[in-house]
Design a protein around this motif. Structure first.
Motif, short mmCIF file in Angstrom:
data_model
loop_
_atom_site.label_atom_id
_atom_site.label_comp_id
_atom_site.label_asym_id
_atom_site.label_seq_id
_atom_site.Cartn_x
_atom_site.Cartn_y
_atom_site.Cartn_z
N ARG A 3 2.03 1.64 -3.67
CA ARG A 3 0.99 2.20 -4.64
C ARG A 3 0.59 3.72 -3.95
O ARG A 3 0.47 4.51 -5.03
CB ARG A 3 -0.34 1.57 -4.03
N HIS B 43 -11.88 0.66 -1.82
CA HIS B 43 -11.27 1.98 -1.63
C HIS B 43 -10.27 2.26 -2.91
O HIS B 43 -9.99 1.54 -3.62
CB HIS B 43 -10.63 2.02 -0.25
N GLU B 44 -10.06 3.70 -3.08
CA GLU B 44 -9.59 4.18 -4.17
C GLU B 44 -9.04 5.33 -3.60
O GLU B 44 -8.96 6.21 -2.96
CB GLU B 44 -10.45 4.66 -5.35
N ALA C 117 -14.94 3.54 -2.91
CA ALA C 117 -14.72 3.07 -4.40
C ALA C 117 -16.02 3.70 -4.88
O ALA C 117 -15.94 4.38 -6.07
CB ALA C 117 -14.24 1.82 -4.81
N ARG D 40 -6.45 8.47 -10.14
CA ARG D 40 -6.65 7.54 -9.19
C ARG D 40 -6.36 6.09 -9.37
O ARG D 40 -5.79 5.72 -10.60
CB ARG D 40 -8.62 7.36 -9.68
N ARG E 260 0.57 -1.20 -0.09
CA ARG E 260 0.11 -0.03 0.03
C ARG E 260 0.75 1.41 -0.10
O ARG E 260 0.53 2.29 -0.76
CB ARG E 260 -0.77 0.06 1.28
N PRO F 209 -9.72 -3.73 -1.43
CA PRO F 209 -11.17 -3.80 -1.60
C PRO F 209 -12.03 -2.71 -1.06
O PRO F 209 -12.08 -2.19 -0.06
CB PRO F 209 -11.32 -4.95 -0.84
N THR G 53 -7.71 8.96 0.44
CA THR G 53 -8.32 7.73 0.11
C THR G 53 -9.83 7.79 0.26
O THR G 53 -10.57 8.82 1.10
CB THR G 53 -8.05 6.59 1.14
N PRO H 31 -6.74 2.02 -7.53
CA PRO H 31 -7.55 1.20 -6.36
C PRO H 31 -6.62 0.97 -5.21
O PRO H 31 -5.30 0.82 -5.48
CB PRO H 31 -7.45 0.00 -7.14
N ASP H 32 -7.13 0.88 -4.13
CA ASP H 32 -6.31 0.82 -3.04
C ASP H 32 -6.99 -0.19 -1.93
O ASP H 32 -7.60 -0.03 -0.91
CB ASP H 32 -6.49 2.27 -2.21
N SER I 94 -16.18 7.26 -5.23
CA SER I 94 -15.25 8.02 -5.87
C SER I 94 -15.95 7.95 -7.30
O SER I 94 -15.62 8.97 -8.16
CB SER I 94 -14.14 7.08 -5.82
N ASP I 95 -16.35 6.96 -7.79
CA ASP I 95 -16.80 7.02 -9.35
C ASP I 95 -17.85 7.88 -9.30
O ASP I 95 -17.85 8.80 -10.50
CB ASP I 95 -17.33 5.78 -9.55
#
Length: 422
Positions: free
Chosen positions: A306, A351-352, A365, A344, A303, A349, A362, A346-347, A368-369
């Motif tokens: 990332r 989350h983003e 997800a 953007r 993480r 399951p 963060t 993915p972070d 976020s979309d």
């Protein structure tokens, strides 16, 4: 001395980075006609602000970093030889240096000044984004330098093994850079026979409005002609550098697992002591290895990497980054427009990661979309509309807080009644 110049392809009003990447990147030096991303006035203002703390004495391990060379070496405490607020323009500063140094050559280097001013930082970032889109994004930070030299030859680039490629915009004057391939050894001191091949002593010579490039396997000697001013980006290009960065990251994570203990262990030695006994060196080192193994196998390292990549990607490699700006109140009636790139990623399951100008946070997800779609591609929109698009009330405090953060990070602008950024 012969001169070898590869004229890189141009696009109208700028550099054709895609063609440059195919023909020159990581292959050979090149000379381009390219307007610099910053003007002399902005360079002078950054230099004065960077130098202010150093006029009182040398500082270590701080950014921006300032070094002044004159004659045969580095002046550790240049004091008033550095520019100050009394000089309204670069010419006034250099006029004073001509008098103070009695015509002696000099070189002022300011490292990482862009962190002091977001507009300057963003201008340089925008100038190099096209290059990264063509050749790939850097995975380590760049080093930005302002170079102000006058009749001075700098041998620093020849003293150490090369590790960085370079892009150097010349804003004023002229710079000659003598290059040689690290794998082929140093060039001859002089070339007496003009019939010898130019690649035996390649030199790039650039004037105002030109950009120099050389790959990371070149040693170099820079010669600054009268009142030369340049902006250089040093780009990490040594395969060992990412491993060094990873080693430092692992050390930080292991150190954190050990509670940031700063003590240095001492071990008994002599009759009755055993290297593998309780409290001995072997159990301590074995425990350290176990900690390292746990870090390598754990999610925290992945993480961290990332998040680190998202931040660097959104900054186009230009770190350190400027401070966020002051916030403004966000209300349902506020009109906004997306103004900056949002990276953007993915972070885990659900989350983003969002990264803006090197800053990372963060979000869930799903939210976020919806939020990203509501912000669009720069169209004006009301805050209440964004809240509702996110599935919340028009005055949802969580969405208002997020939009406030995006404003501070310069991802969005507040739009006034005339449709312009307020």
């Amino acid at each position: 001395m012969t001169t070898l110049i590869h004229r890189a392809p141009q696009a109208p009003g700028g550099v054709d980075w895609a063609l440059f990447g195919r023909r020159h990147w990581a292959r050979e030096p090149a000379l381009l006609s390219a307007p610099p991303p910053l003007g002399l006035d902005r360079i002078h203002a950054l230099t004065v602000e960077s130098c202010a703390p150093f006029r009182a004495g040398t500082r270590f391990w701080v950014m921006p970093d300032v070094r002044f060379l004159a004659g045969d070496g580095w002046l550790r405490a240049p004091g008033t030889l550095l520019p100050g607020t009394a000089e309204p323009a670069l010419d006034a500063y250099q006029d004073r240096l001509d008098a103070d140094l009695a015509g002696q050559g000099y070189l002022l280097t300011v490292r990482q000044p862009l962190l002091l001013d977001h507009a300057s930082w963003a201008a340089v970032r925008d100038a190099i984004r096209g290059l990264w889109r063509a050749v790939g994004w850097p995975n380590l930070p760049l080093v930005a330098e302002v170079l102000i030299g006058d009749r001075f030859t700098d041998h620093a680039g020849a003293a150490e093994p090369p590790s960085h490629a370079a892009l150097t915009w010349v804003l004023r004057g002229r710079m000659d850079v003598r290059l040689w391939d690290e794998r082929r050894g140093p060039p001859p001191v002089a070339i007496a026979d003009p019939r010898r091949q130019p690649d035996e002593a390649p030199v790039l010579s650039a004037g105002a409005g030109e950009l120099l490039y050389w790959p990371g396997d070149r040693r170099h000697v820079d010669t600054y002609r009268e009142r030369c001013v340049a902006l250089r980006l040093r780009i990490p290009d040594d395969r060992r550098l990412p491993f060094t960065a990873l080693r430092d990251l692992l050390a930080d994570l292991v150190h954190a697992r050990q509670g940031h203990d700063e003590s240095v262990p001492f071990f008994p030695f002599g009759p009755g002591s055993r290297v593998d006994g309780p409290g001995g060196v072997l159990p301590r080192l074995t425990a350290l290895g176990d900690e390292l193994r746990a870090v390598v196998d754990g999610e925290q390292l992945r993480r961290t990497m990332r998040v680190r990549w998202a931040a660097l990607r959104s900054a186009a490699g230009l770190e350190p980054i400027p401070e966020p700006r002051e916030g403004v109140p966000m209300t349902p009636e506020t009109r906004i427009r997306r103004s900056g790139e949002i990276v953007r990623m993915p972070d885990g399951p659900g989350h983003e990661v969002w990264a803006v100008d090197g800053n990372v946070f963060t979000l869930p997800a799903a939210a976020s979309d919806r939020l990203f779609a509501a912000l669009g591609d720069g169209e004006e929109i009301g805050v209440a509309e964004v809240c509702r698009a996110a599935g919340a009330a028009g005055d949802d405090r969580n969405v208002l807080a997020l939009l406030g953060r995006l404003y501070r990070l310069r991802g969005i602008e507040v739009v006034g009644d005339d449709g312009r950024a307020a």
